[in-house]
Design an enzyme around this catalytic site. Structure first.
Site: not given
Ligand code: ATP
Length: 315
Positions: A32-34, A102, A192, A225, A231, A254, A257
């Site tokens: 769960g995200a939270e 889901y 994102s 992100k 980020a 994950g 999160d």
């Molecule tokens: P999810 O919903 O799948 O948990 P998200 O889309 O909310 O992910 P992302 O932007 O994919 O979040 O990832 C969050 C952070 O995790 C990124 O800002 C980065 O710091 C790290 N991250 C994601 N993918 C990678 C990767 N391939 N290698 C290293 N770090 C990563």
């Protein structure tokens, strides 16, 4: 005193290593995200409370037992017989592409109401963390998010929103209608790049416009992100980009999160924006480089592990 309070839906999670339609073995956990964020923060040494409804069933017990074992306060969480604990199935399809299925409609968590969450904010925590998933679960959860954000903000508690749009739960328009009115009460917005417009005013046309509009509305910090591209963090004083840590990709689910847990941990520790982003991308990298949503998240003592030489053995 609780450092971070959060609430939402945590489901039983089954992970298949083969396509589900072929059968085979699955591994049972929770997701769960939270609660992923809560576990990440607890591992980093913060006092965290997760509140939610699970079904009056064995998977509900698994959710609560897992969170307790991870040191998360579940004193306000409870089981509710109106629906079962939700279920999420993960299927590794090709390479690192994961398909998520889901079974959460009508789950116990969809009955979450304002009265379930407000007591968990008393006495006030240092931070409230909510996601855009919870209001998509139904009118009760949506009202609970609105009331919790309002109550916390009025008590001077910083509120963090991770937009986390789930297109299978609701449309972008429906999400924007609920999330935009929250913006003026938020301290930290994490999204994102394609999600920022769901919380920023519709009139803002570019990413920079959206960031500026949120900062003008009183948000202290907007964090975008960008997956493997890292980020970007914006405050009124500065804009900084943090590169993602280079790690072998084991399981991308994950990462977001974990990133939020790292960022909020840095905020609680009083780190500057660069330090917060660094901890966030480090925690995100742990999630990416290990299987499961939260199982591989670092303890505080492990944060430096990514600096170990490739192939080294820790003795
Ligand atoms: P999810 O919903 O799948 O948990 P998200 O889309 O909310 O992910 P992302 O932007 O994919 O979040 O990832 C969050 C952070 O995790 C990124 O800002 C980065 O710091 C790290 N991250 C994601 N993918 C990678 C990767 N391939 N290698 C290293 N770090 C990563």
């Amino acid at each position: 005193m609780i450092d971070v309070a959060t609430f939402g839906e945590t489901m039983a999670a089954l992970r298949a290593s083969d396509p589900i339609r072929l059968g085979g073995t699955m591994r049972l956990s929770v997701a769960g995200a939270e609660s992923n964020v809560a576990i990440g923060l607890a591992r980093l040494g913060h006092r965290v409370r997760w509140t939610g409804l699970v079904g009056a069933d064995e998977t509900g017990e698994l959710v609560l037992r897992t969170l307790r074992a991870e040191g998360v306060d579940v004193s306000h969480a409870r089981s509710d017989g109106r629906g079962p604990t939700g279920l999420i199935l993960f299927e590794r399809r090709i390479g690192d592409l994961t398909r998520v299925i889901y079974h959460r409609a009508g789950s116990a968590a969809s009955y979450l109401a304002t009265g379930d969450v407000l007591p968990a904010l008393d006495p006030a925590p240092r931070l409230l963390h909510v996601t855009g998933i919870t209001p998509a679960l139904g009118p009760g959860p949506a009202a609970a998010v609105g009331a919790a954000v309002r109550t916390a903000a009025e008590a001077g508690v910083r509120v963090c929103l991770d937009v986390n749009h789930r297109s299978r739960l609701w449309s972008r328009d429906a999400a924007a209608e609920v999330l935009r009115p929250l913006a003026s009460r938020l301290s930290v917005v994490i999204a994102s790049d394609d999600e920022l417009e769901l919380v920023a005013p519709a009139s803002a046309a570019t990413e920079q416009d959206r960031v500026s509009a949120l900062l003008d509305a009183g948000v202290s910090e907007v964090v975008i992100k960008r997956g493997a591209d890292g980020a970007t963090g914006h405050t009124l004083a500065e804009t900084l980009h943090a590169k993602a840590r280079r790690v072998p990709v084991t399981d991308l689910v994950g990462a977001g999160d974990a990133f939020v847990a790292g960022h909020l941990s840095g905020l609680l520790d009083g780190l500057d924006l660069a330090g917060r982003l660094e901890r966030a991308v480090t925690a995100g990298a742990f999630a990416v480089a290990s299987p499961g949503d939260w199982e591989g998240l670092p303890t505080r003592a492990e944060l430096g592990l990514l600096d170990a030489l490739p192939g080294s053995t820790l003795r």
